[in-house]
Design a protein around this motif. Structure first.
Motif, short mmCIF file in Angstrom:
data_model
loop_
_atom_site.label_atom_id
_atom_site.label_comp_id
_atom_site.label_asym_id
_atom_site.label_seq_id
_atom_site.Cartn_x
_atom_site.Cartn_y
_atom_site.Cartn_z
N UNK A 125 0.73 -1.25 0.00
CA UNK A 125 0.00 0.00 0.00
C UNK A 125 0.76 1.29 0.00
N UNK A 126 2.06 1.28 0.02
CA UNK A 126 2.86 2.49 0.19
C UNK A 126 2.61 3.56 -0.85
N UNK A 127 3.31 4.67 -0.82
CA UNK A 127 4.35 4.97 0.17
C UNK A 127 3.75 5.38 1.52
N UNK A 128 4.47 5.10 2.57
CA UNK A 128 4.03 5.39 3.93
C UNK A 128 4.92 6.47 4.56
N UNK A 129 4.30 7.39 5.26
CA UNK A 129 5.04 8.40 6.01
C UNK A 129 5.49 7.83 7.35
N UNK A 130 4.82 6.78 7.80
CA UNK A 130 5.17 6.18 9.07
C UNK A 130 4.39 4.92 9.32
N UNK A 131 4.84 4.16 10.30
CA UNK A 131 4.19 2.93 10.74
C UNK A 131 4.10 3.00 12.25
N UNK A 132 2.94 2.67 12.80
CA UNK A 132 2.81 2.64 14.25
C UNK A 132 2.41 1.25 14.72
N UNK A 133 2.91 0.89 15.89
CA UNK A 133 2.50 -0.33 16.58
C UNK A 133 3.00 -0.22 18.01
N UNK A 134 2.43 -1.01 18.87
CA UNK A 134 2.90 -1.07 20.26
C UNK A 134 3.78 -2.30 20.40
N UNK A 135 5.06 -2.08 20.69
CA UNK A 135 5.99 -3.20 20.88
C UNK A 135 5.51 -4.08 22.03
N UNK A 136 5.25 -3.45 23.17
CA UNK A 136 4.76 -4.16 24.34
C UNK A 136 3.34 -3.68 24.60
N UNK A 137 2.36 -4.41 24.11
CA UNK A 137 0.96 -4.03 24.26
C UNK A 137 0.51 -4.47 25.64
N UNK A 138 0.76 -3.59 26.62
CA UNK A 138 0.55 -3.96 28.01
C UNK A 138 -0.92 -4.20 28.36
#
Length: 149
Positions: A125-138
């Motif tokens: 789907x790009x181009x992307x300005x950024x990618x977000x995710x939670x490494x540790x989804x507490x």
């Protein structure tokens, strides 16, 4: 140390006697020379703590504030947001709050975000300005393999 260490997440958290005692001292003003000296001393040592040669930036606020600063400062264009719990969804909300064009990829709560899933979406789907995710989804106790991602 005479007290038994008992640690509970998210709290109460054990606090050593010497720390509790230090907290009884008068605070120093954040614009004072004493604070400037203390802040400089701590800041100079943070790269060693975080095992980096880069500057470590300190933010006196919540994780959501850091996300807000990051999005406001860097996200120009479409952002790919992976969600698998409350905190990754909060990151998505922050992006939307800044009017960022987001594509959400929902992963069931309790499951990690896989490197293959990220790779597929980046290619598709790009181009992307950024990618977000939670490494540790507490919120669910799940750790996504950030190093591989």
């Amino acid at each position: 140390m005479s007290e038994e260490i008992r640690f509970f997440l998210p709290g109460p958290t054990y606090v050593a006697d010497e720390v509790r005692h230090a907290m009884t001292r008068q605070p120093i003003g954040h614009r004072s020379a004493a604070f400037k000296e203390l802040y400089g001393s701590v800041s100079r040592r943070l790269p060693d703590v975080f095992r980096t040669s880069e500057e470590v930036m300190t933010v006196t606020g919540s994780g959501s504030l850091c996300w807000d600063l990051a999005v406001a400062s860097t996200m120009r264009g479409r952002v790919l947001c992976f969600t698998n719990g409350a905190f990754s969804e909060r990151f998505l909300t922050v992006c939307r709050g800044h009017g960022v064009d987001v594509e959400q990829v929902e992963v069931p709560w309790g499951e990690p975000i896989s490197p293959d899933l990220v790779r597929r979406h980046l290619r598709a789907g790009g181009p992307w300005a950024g990618v977000t995710l939670a490494h540790n989804e507490t919120s669910t106790g799940v750790l996504s393999p950030l190093e591989q991602i």
